[in-house]
Design an enzyme around this catalytic site. Structure first.
Site, mmCIF file in Angstrom:
data_model
loop_
_atom_site.group_PDB
_atom_site.id
_atom_site.type_symbol
_atom_site.label_atom_id
_atom_site.label_comp_id
_atom_site.label_asym_id
_atom_site.label_seq_id
_atom_site.Cartn_x
_atom_site.Cartn_y
_atom_site.Cartn_z
ATOM 1 N N TYR A 71 0.829 -1.218 0.000
ATOM 2 C CA TYR A 71 0.000 0.000 0.000
ATOM 3 C C TYR A 71 0.858 1.261 0.000
ATOM 4 O O TYR A 71 0.479 2.270 -0.600
ATOM 5 C CB TYR A 71 -1.007 -0.016 1.155
ATOM 6 C CG TYR A 71 -2.223 -0.849 0.803
ATOM 7 C CD1 TYR A 71 -3.252 -0.304 0.027
ATOM 8 C CD2 TYR A 71 -2.310 -2.173 1.171
ATOM 9 C CE1 TYR A 71 -4.339 -1.075 -0.339
ATOM 10 C CE2 TYR A 71 -3.393 -2.951 0.805
ATOM 11 C CZ TYR A 71 -4.402 -2.396 0.055
ATOM 12 O OH TYR A 71 -5.471 -3.157 -0.331
ATOM 13 N N ARG A 74 1.872 1.731 -3.563
ATOM 14 C CA ARG A 74 0.754 2.253 -4.369
ATOM 15 C C ARG A 74 0.476 3.717 -4.028
ATOM 16 O O ARG A 74 0.187 4.524 -4.905
ATOM 17 C CB ARG A 74 -0.514 1.424 -4.117
ATOM 18 C CG ARG A 74 -0.528 0.145 -4.927
ATOM 19 C CD ARG A 74 -1.805 -0.615 -4.722
ATOM 20 N NE ARG A 74 -2.969 0.039 -5.286
ATOM 21 C CZ ARG A 74 -4.219 -0.171 -4.880
ATOM 22 N NH1 ARG A 74 -4.468 -1.006 -3.890
ATOM 23 N NH2 ARG A 74 -5.219 0.432 -5.456
ATOM 24 N N ASN A 106 -13.080 3.867 -6.637
ATOM 25 C CA ASN A 106 -11.625 4.065 -6.624
ATOM 26 C C ASN A 106 -11.119 4.557 -5.277
ATOM 27 O O ASN A 106 -11.735 5.411 -4.644
ATOM 28 C CB ASN A 106 -11.232 5.048 -7.722
ATOM 29 C CG ASN A 106 -11.575 4.499 -9.095
ATOM 30 O OD1 ASN A 106 -11.840 3.302 -9.227
ATOM 31 N ND2 ASN A 106 -11.594 5.341 -10.099
ATOM 32 N N ASP A 108 -8.093 5.895 -5.228
ATOM 33 C CA ASP A 108 -7.226 7.038 -5.522
ATOM 34 C C ASP A 108 -7.981 8.322 -5.180
ATOM 35 O O ASP A 108 -9.154 8.291 -4.816
ATOM 36 C CB ASP A 108 -6.748 7.002 -6.989
ATOM 37 C CG ASP A 108 -7.873 7.218 -8.006
ATOM 38 O OD1 ASP A 108 -8.685 8.147 -7.824
ATOM 39 O OD2 ASP A 108 -7.932 6.458 -8.994
ATOM 40 N N HIS A 134 -15.119 2.340 -1.543
ATOM 41 C CA HIS A 134 -14.062 1.410 -1.131
ATOM 42 C C HIS A 134 -12.960 2.064 -0.305
ATOM 43 O O HIS A 134 -11.878 1.500 -0.156
ATOM 44 C CB HIS A 134 -13.464 0.709 -2.366
ATOM 45 C CG HIS A 134 -14.440 -0.213 -3.035
ATOM 46 N ND1 HIS A 134 -14.278 -0.697 -4.318
ATOM 47 C CD2 HIS A 134 -15.609 -0.742 -2.590
ATOM 48 C CE1 HIS A 134 -15.302 -1.483 -4.623
ATOM 49 N NE2 HIS A 134 -16.125 -1.516 -3.599
ATOM 50 N N CYS A 165 -1.170 4.307 15.942
ATOM 51 C CA CYS A 165 -2.260 5.211 16.296
ATOM 52 C C CYS A 165 -1.829 6.199 17.388
ATOM 53 O O CYS A 165 -1.291 5.791 18.433
ATOM 54 C CB CYS A 165 -3.453 4.387 16.774
ATOM 55 S SG CYS A 165 -4.879 5.386 17.208
ATOM 56 N N CYS A 168 -4.396 5.337 20.557
ATOM 57 C CA CYS A 168 -4.332 4.132 21.402
ATOM 58 C C CYS A 168 -3.044 3.335 21.231
ATOM 59 O O CYS A 168 -2.848 2.313 21.898
ATOM 60 C CB CYS A 168 -5.542 3.237 21.122
ATOM 61 S SG CYS A 168 -5.416 2.320 19.580
ATOM 62 N N THR A 206 -15.532 0.466 -15.341
ATOM 63 C CA THR A 206 -15.590 -0.610 -14.343
ATOM 64 C C THR A 206 -16.086 -1.885 -15.015
ATOM 65 O O THR A 206 -16.984 -1.831 -15.844
ATOM 66 C CB THR A 206 -16.500 -0.253 -13.145
ATOM 67 O OG1 THR A 206 -16.579 -1.393 -12.271
ATOM 68 C CG2 THR A 206 -17.894 0.175 -13.539
ATOM 69 N N ALA A 249 -12.036 6.709 -21.423
ATOM 70 C CA ALA A 249 -12.773 7.738 -20.680
ATOM 71 C C ALA A 249 -12.259 9.145 -20.988
ATOM 72 O O ALA A 249 -13.041 10.079 -21.159
ATOM 73 C CB ALA A 249 -12.664 7.456 -19.185
#
Ligand code: OAD
Length: 258
Positions: A71, A74, A106, A108, A134, A165, A168, A206, A249
Site C-alpha cells: 500500500y 501504491r 476508486n 485514488d 471502497h 495510532c 491508542c 468498471t 474515458a
C-alpha cells in the site's frame, strides 16, 4: 478499436443532459489514463499480485509489514498521478449543474483533486466530491480503535516503523475496504439513494464485477434510469446499457459532458 459513432455520442449527451438527476459510477478505468493500474484485464493489479496476500484482514493480521509495503508503494505511485480529462470534465460538469451524484469505487484521490483544480474555492469543490465506496488509499485507520488520519509516506522496513495510532498506540492500516469486509454503511446508503432517484446513470471504467458497487447501476436501471456505459472493453453491466460507448474515458467523457 473503432470509437463510438456520432449518433451514440449524441444519444449519450441527450440522455445525460435531459435527466434532472444523474448518478455516475466510476471504476479503475476512469483513472487508467492517469497511469493508475486497473485491477482486472491484462496488466491489472490482480494479475500481478495475489489479492489474498495483500487485500484481506487475514493477510494484514498475518503480515502487516508486507501489506503496508504494497500500500505504501501504491500510495507513492498514485500520488504522482494527475487527474486526466475525464476526471476534470466530470468535476466541471458537476459544478455547472445540479443533481449529479458521483459514486466511485476508486481508492485514488483523482476525483477529489480534479474538483479542487476546477473549483474556485473549497466550498465549491465540495459539490464535485465523490462518495467513496471502497475507502481511500491516502488515509490510515487504526486497526484497533478505528481512529482515522491522513496518511503519509510509509516506512515498511519493520513492524516498529509502520504507522501507529496517536490515540491508542495500535497498528494503523490503510483505510480501504478489503475483500470480505463491509463497505462504509453511510456511503452505500447515499449511493443507493441517488441510484433510486436517478433519471440517468453514467458508468465509466468498471468491469461491474464487484458488489455491492455494481448494484448501483442495477438499482438505477430498475428505477427507470437510462444507463450510459463508457468503457473500451466488455463489462458485466453491458446488458443493462441503453447507450454503450466503447473507448477511453479521457476521450469520450469530455465529449458527452461538454
Ligand atoms: P477493473 O480492473 O475490474 O475494471 C477496469 C475497467 O476499466 C475495465 O472494464 C476496463 O476495460 C476499463 N478501462 C481500462 N482502460 C480504460 C480507459 N482508458 N477508460 C475507461 N475504461 C477503461 O476495476 P473496477 O471495476 O474498478 O476493490 O474494480 C472494482 C473493484 O475491484 C475495485 O474497487 C477494487 C477491486 O478489487 C477494492 O479495492 C475493494
Amino acid at each position: 478499436m473503432s470509437g463510438p459513432s456520432a449518433e451514440e455520442v449524441v444519444g449519450a449527451k441527450r440522455a445525460l443532459a435531459k435527466a434532472l438527476r444523474v448518478v455516475v459510477l466510476t471504476g479503475a478505468g476512469v483513472s487508467a489514463e492517469s497511469g493508475v493500474p486497473t485491477f482486472r484485464g491484462a496488466g491489472g493489479l490482480w494479475k500481478q499480485f495475489r489479492a489474498e496476500d495483500l487485500a484481506t484482514p487475514i493477510a494484514f493480521g498475518r503480515d502487516p509489514r508486507l501489506v503496508w509495503e504494497w500500500y505504501g508503494w501504491r500510495r507513492a505511485e498514485v500520488g504522482r498521478c494527475r487527474p486526466n480529462p475525464a476526471h476534470l470534465a466530470l468535476a466541471r460538469w458537476m459544478l455547472s449543474r445540479a443533481g449529479v451524484t458521483l459514486v466511485s469505487q476508486n481508492v485514488d484521490d483523482l476525483h477529489e483533486r480534479a474538483a479542487r483544480e476546477v473549483a474556485l474555492d473549497a466550498e465549491a469543490s465540495a459539490r464535485a466530491l465523490p462518495i467513496k465506496l471502497h475507502g481511500s488509499l491516502f488515509h490510515d485507520r487504526c486497526a484497533r480503535c478505528n481512529h482515522r488520519v491522513a496518511g503519509g509516506a510509509v516506512d515498511a522496513t519493520g513492524l516498529e516503523t509502520l504507522p501507529h495510532c496517536a490515540e491508542c498506540g495500535g497498528l494503523m492500516r490503510p483505510d480501504v475496504v478489503w475483500f470480505g469486509e463491509m463497505l462504509p454503511a453511510r456511503a452505500v446508503e447515499a449511493a443507493f439513494a441517488a441510484a433510486a432517484d436517478a433519471e440517468a446513470c453514467l458508468v465509466i471504467g468498471t468491469t461491474g464485477a464487484v458488489y455491492p458497487a455494481a448494484g448501483v447501476a442495477h438499482a438505477a436501471k430498475a428505477s427507470g434510469a437510462s444507463v450510459v456505459i463508457v468503457d473500451p472493453g466488455p463489462t458485466e453491466l453491458d446488458g443493462i446499457a441503453d447507450v454503450r460507448l466503447r473507448g477511453a474515458a479521457g476521450d469520450i467523457v469530455p465529449r458527452i459532458l461538454g
